[in-house]
Design an enzyme around this catalytic site. Structure first.
Site, PDB file in Angstrom:
ATOM      1  N   SER A   1       1.920  -7.066  -9.397  1.00 51.75           N
ATOM      2  CA  SER A   1       0.551  -6.751  -9.003  1.00 51.75           C
ATOM      3  C   SER A   1      -0.404  -7.644  -9.772  1.00 51.75           C
ATOM      4  O   SER A   1      -0.518  -7.555 -10.995  1.00 51.75           O
ATOM      5  CB  SER A   1       0.228  -5.286  -9.287  1.00 51.75           C
ATOM      6  OG  SER A   1      -1.155  -5.085  -9.068  1.00 51.75           O
TER       7      SER A   1
ATOM      8  N   HIS B   1       1.410  -9.082  -5.059  1.00 49.44           N
ATOM      9  CA  HIS B   1       0.695  -7.893  -4.586  1.00 49.44           C
ATOM     10  C   HIS B   1      -0.781  -8.026  -4.962  1.00 49.44           C
ATOM     11  O   HIS B   1      -1.124  -8.209  -6.138  1.00 49.44           O
ATOM     12  CB  HIS B   1       1.310  -6.650  -5.233  1.00 49.44           C
ATOM     13  CG  HIS B   1       0.756  -5.359  -4.730  1.00 49.44           C
ATOM     14  ND1 HIS B   1       1.121  -4.806  -3.516  1.00 49.44           N
ATOM     15  CD2 HIS B   1      -0.138  -4.489  -5.283  1.00 49.44           C
ATOM     16  CE1 HIS B   1       0.484  -3.659  -3.342  1.00 49.44           C
ATOM     17  NE2 HIS B   1      -0.300  -3.440  -4.401  1.00 49.44           N
TER      18      HIS B   1
ATOM     19  N   ASP C   1      -4.421  -6.249  -4.908  1.00 46.89           N
ATOM     20  CA  ASP C   1      -5.098  -4.957  -4.764  1.00 46.89           C
ATOM     21  C   ASP C   1      -6.570  -5.147  -4.429  1.00 46.89           C
ATOM     22  O   ASP C   1      -7.348  -5.653  -5.237  1.00 46.89           O
ATOM     23  CB  ASP C   1      -4.947  -4.153  -6.063  1.00 46.89           C
ATOM     24  CG  ASP C   1      -3.553  -3.574  -6.204  1.00 46.89           C
ATOM     25  OD1 ASP C   1      -3.108  -2.872  -5.277  1.00 46.89           O
ATOM     26  OD2 ASP C   1      -2.904  -3.835  -7.230  1.00 46.89           O
TER      27      ASP C   1
ATOM     28  N   MET D   1      -9.956  -3.315  -3.652  1.00 50.58           N
ATOM     29  CA  MET D   1     -10.608  -2.001  -3.837  1.00 50.58           C
ATOM     30  C   MET D   1     -12.101  -2.134  -3.565  1.00 50.58           C
ATOM     31  O   MET D   1     -12.725  -3.089  -4.034  1.00 50.58           O
ATOM     32  CB  MET D   1     -10.396  -1.514  -5.268  1.00 50.58           C
ATOM     33  CG  MET D   1      -8.942  -1.453  -5.690  1.00 50.58           C
ATOM     34  SD  MET D   1      -8.774  -0.674  -7.311  1.00 50.58           S
ATOM     35  CE  MET D   1      -7.049  -1.035  -7.684  1.00 50.58           C
TER      36      MET D   1
ATOM     37  N   HIS E   1      -2.984  -4.953  -0.357  1.00 48.50           N
ATOM     38  CA  HIS E   1      -3.068  -3.490  -0.339  1.00 48.50           C
ATOM     39  C   HIS E   1      -4.544  -3.130  -0.319  1.00 48.50           C
ATOM     40  O   HIS E   1      -5.236  -3.270  -1.325  1.00 48.50           O
ATOM     41  CB  HIS E   1      -2.357  -2.960  -1.597  1.00 48.50           C
ATOM     42  CG  HIS E   1      -2.474  -1.488  -1.801  1.00 48.50           C
ATOM     43  ND1 HIS E   1      -2.197  -0.881  -3.010  1.00 48.50           N
ATOM     44  CD2 HIS E   1      -2.823  -0.472  -0.949  1.00 48.50           C
ATOM     45  CE1 HIS E   1      -2.371   0.422  -2.904  1.00 48.50           C
ATOM     46  NE2 HIS E   1      -2.749   0.694  -1.672  1.00 48.50           N
TER      47      HIS E   1
ATOM     48  N   MET F   1      -7.357  -0.778  -0.435  1.00 47.26           N
ATOM     49  CA  MET F   1      -7.841   0.554  -0.805  1.00 47.26           C
ATOM     50  C   MET F   1      -9.328   0.580  -0.464  1.00 47.26           C
ATOM     51  O   MET F   1     -10.202   0.514  -1.331  1.00 47.26           O
ATOM     52  CB  MET F   1      -7.578   0.793  -2.300  1.00 47.26           C
ATOM     53  CG  MET F   1      -6.102   1.031  -2.590  1.00 47.26           C
ATOM     54  SD  MET F   1      -5.660   0.719  -4.308  1.00 47.26           S
ATOM     55  CE  MET F   1      -5.369  -1.037  -4.231  1.00 47.26           C
TER      56      MET F   1
ATOM     57  N   MET G   1       2.422   5.539  -2.632  1.00 49.25           N
ATOM     58  CA  MET G   1       1.741   5.435  -3.938  1.00 49.25           C
ATOM     59  C   MET G   1       2.399   6.391  -4.931  1.00 49.25           C
ATOM     60  O   MET G   1       2.606   7.571  -4.636  1.00 49.25           O
ATOM     61  CB  MET G   1       0.257   5.814  -3.810  1.00 49.25           C
ATOM     62  CG  MET G   1      -0.631   4.784  -3.133  1.00 49.25           C
ATOM     63  SD  MET G   1      -0.680   3.135  -3.875  1.00 49.25           S
ATOM     64  CE  MET G   1      -1.172   3.461  -5.560  1.00 49.25           C
TER      65      MET G   1
ATOM     66  N   PHE H   1      -6.298   2.137 -10.304  1.00 50.49           N
ATOM     67  CA  PHE H   1      -6.154   1.465 -11.600  1.00 50.49           C
ATOM     68  C   PHE H   1      -4.685   1.160 -11.889  1.00 50.49           C
ATOM     69  O   PHE H   1      -3.808   1.909 -11.478  1.00 50.49           O
ATOM     70  CB  PHE H   1      -6.703   2.353 -12.727  1.00 50.49           C
ATOM     71  CG  PHE H   1      -8.151   2.700 -12.532  1.00 50.49           C
ATOM     72  CD1 PHE H   1      -9.152   1.840 -12.991  1.00 50.49           C
ATOM     73  CD2 PHE H   1      -8.513   3.853 -11.865  1.00 50.49           C
ATOM     74  CE1 PHE H   1     -10.496   2.143 -12.776  1.00 50.49           C
ATOM     75  CE2 PHE H   1      -9.856   4.177 -11.649  1.00 50.49           C
ATOM     76  CZ  PHE H   1     -10.843   3.320 -12.106  1.00 50.49           C
ATOM     77  N   GLY H   2      -4.488   0.084 -12.642  1.00 49.65           N
ATOM     78  CA  GLY H   2      -3.144  -0.225 -13.118  1.00 49.65           C
ATOM     79  C   GLY H   2      -2.851   0.567 -14.382  1.00 49.65           C
ATOM     80  O   GLY H   2      -3.727   1.239 -14.937  1.00 49.65           O
TER      81      GLY H   2
ATOM     82  N   ASP I   1       4.410   1.829  -5.554  1.00 56.39           N
ATOM     83  CA  ASP I   1       3.333   1.148  -6.271  1.00 56.39           C
ATOM     84  C   ASP I   1       2.709   2.100  -7.287  1.00 56.39           C
ATOM     85  O   ASP I   1       2.137   3.117  -6.900  1.00 56.39           O
ATOM     86  CB  ASP I   1       2.287   0.695  -5.226  1.00 56.39           C
ATOM     87  CG  ASP I   1       1.124  -0.064  -5.828  1.00 56.39           C
ATOM     88  OD1 ASP I   1       1.156  -0.380  -7.027  1.00 56.39           O
ATOM     89  OD2 ASP I   1       0.172  -0.360  -5.066  1.00 56.39           O
TER      90      ASP I   1
ATOM     91  N   GLY J   1       3.129   2.452 -11.837  1.00 57.56           N
ATOM     92  CA  GLY J   1       3.976   2.919 -12.933  1.00 57.56           C
ATOM     93  C   GLY J   1       5.429   2.490 -12.843  1.00 57.56           C
ATOM     94  O   GLY J   1       6.287   3.076 -13.506  1.00 57.56           O
TER      95      GLY J   1
ATOM     96  N   GLY K   1       2.798  -3.982 -12.048  1.00 55.44           N
ATOM     97  CA  GLY K   1       1.710  -4.710 -12.704  1.00 55.44           C
ATOM     98  C   GLY K   1       1.905  -4.808 -14.192  1.00 55.44           C
ATOM     99  O   GLY K   1       2.416  -5.803 -14.717  1.00 55.44           O
ATOM    100  N   SER K   2       1.557  -3.741 -14.887  1.00 55.64           N
ATOM    101  CA  SER K   2       1.566  -3.820 -16.355  1.00 55.64           C
ATOM    102  C   SER K   2       2.957  -4.054 -16.930  1.00 55.64           C
ATOM    103  O   SER K   2       3.100  -4.747 -17.939  1.00 55.64           O
ATOM    104  CB  SER K   2       0.921  -2.578 -16.961  1.00 55.64           C
ATOM    105  OG  SER K   2       1.275  -1.432 -16.260  1.00 55.64           O
TER     106      SER K   2
HETATM  107  C1  DX5 Z   1      -3.144   0.896  -8.256  1.00 53.00           C
HETATM  108  C2  DX5 Z   1      -2.652  -0.357  -7.609  1.00 53.00           C
HETATM  109  C3  DX5 Z   1      -1.421  -0.905  -8.188  1.00 53.00           C
HETATM  110  C4  DX5 Z   1      -1.475  -1.266  -9.653  1.00 53.00           C
HETATM  111  C5  DX5 Z   1      -0.115  -1.010 -10.209  1.00 53.00           C
HETATM  112  O1  DX5 Z   1      -4.126   1.461  -7.442  1.00 53.00           O
HETATM  113  O2  DX5 Z   1      -2.425  -0.138  -6.228  1.00 53.00           O
HETATM  114  O3  DX5 Z   1      -0.943  -2.011  -7.424  1.00 53.00           O
HETATM  115  O4  DX5 Z   1      -1.849  -2.580  -9.902  1.00 53.00           O
HETATM  116  O5  DX5 Z   1      -0.150  -1.243 -11.559  1.00 53.00           O
HETATM  117  P1  DX5 Z   1       0.956  -0.690 -12.561  1.00 53.00           P
HETATM  118  O6  DX5 Z   1       2.249  -1.309 -12.168  1.00 53.00           O
HETATM  119  O7  DX5 Z   1       0.467  -1.170 -13.887  1.00 53.00           O
HETATM  120  O8  DX5 Z   1       0.974   0.796 -12.447  1.00 53.00           O
HETATM  121 ZN    ZN Z   2      -1.413  -1.720  -5.005  1.00 52.47          ZN
END
Ligand code: DX5
Ligand code: ZN
Length: 271
Positions: A55, A80, A82, A84, A113, A115, A188, A194-195, A222, A224, A244-245
């Protein structure tokens, strides 16, 4: 082979004929592109391929092109993205202009993605910008999803539907049937926005239900995902993994990407 003897969704099965070894999907009438040097699902004897999608929300946005390149070098299949709108979710990120800029630097599959509250308003601009996948949320598309999917396909993108943790899986079933079905479901595993949030294991029931019903569908998870949660997601049947993280924060992201892929492939083979 996974779940031999079960009914195969022929439309979804068609996805498997798409080669992901080159930058372009050969059977596609569209502009999907991806980079992958990994074995195809049939070479591996499995029904669905692992797609590891870092991500970019966790990347250094000031250096997006080099961050993207770095992830692809580390073995990512997709990137990926995001999107928003500060309305559907309480955060604001990037839009089509950034996708357009990034597209000039990479041929990778850009897994967008959205949102956003009004996805239909963005189809045209994302198509022109060079998005590969366009995944919208079912919560805001109950009335117009057939038109939305049709538009997404007509603009050369691959349609996907996402659902928030509180949305029952049954709500996406109609979108997988009919004349213009979506080609991916994104479950989800955190509240979108948020990541860096904690993976919600309860969401695996949705993934399992979906995998039982659609053995060859691309099912994305997607939120955690990382070394400590991938096995649960893979065992439930997820094959497209957004991280992501856990990837960007790792001392060796390539190792994490490889671990995520191995877990998915192993689970697919033992199903
Ligand atoms: C959250 C996003 C994710 C996010 C995932 O709304 O859709 O794509 O970046 O980040 P991690 O992997 O850190 O949870
Ligand atoms: Zn996402």
């Amino acid at each position: 082979m996974m779940r031999v003897g079960k009914m195969i969704n022929s439309r979804a099965f068609g996805i498997l004929s798409i080669s992901t070894k080159s930058h372009n999907y050969s059977t596609s009438n569209l502009n999907y592109s991806t980079i992958s040097n990994h074995k195809t699902s049939s070479e591996l004897g499995i029904m669905v391929e692992a797609k590891i999608a870092p991500s970019m929300l966790s990347s250094d946005f000031a250096n997006l092109a080099s961050e993207a390149e770095r992830m692809l070098t580390f073995g990512a299949d997709w990137l990926h993205m995001d999107i928003m709108d500060g309305h559907f979710v309480p955060n604001l990120t990037i839009g089509a202009p950034v996708i357009e800029s990034l597209r000039k630097h990479t041929k990778a599959y850009l897994d967008c993605h959205l949102m956003v509250t009004n996805p239909l308003d963005y189809v045209d601009q994302f198509g022109k910008a060079g998005a590969s996948g366009f995944t919208f949320h079912v919560e805001v598309s109950k009335d117009n999803w057939p038109e939305l999917v049709k538009q997404i396909k007509s603009k050369g993108m691959r349609p996907g539907v996402a659902l928030k943790p509180g949305t029952p899986i049954e709500e996406v079933f109609p979108l997988l049937e009919g004349e213009h079905p979506v080609e991916m479901v994104l479950v989800m595993t955190v509240e979108p926005g948020f990541g860096g949030q904690k993976f919600m294991p309860d969401m695996m029931n949705k993934v399992r239900t979906l995998r039982e019903k659609y053995p060859t569908l691309d099912i994305e998870v997607d939120g955690g995902l990382g070394p400590s949660t991938i096995d649960a997601a893979a065992a439930a049947g997820a094959n497209c993994i957004v991280a992501g993280s856990s990837v960007f924060g790792a001392p060796e992201p390539a190792q994490v990407i490889s671990l995520l892929r191995t877990s998915v492939n192993k689970a697919q083979k033992t199903c």
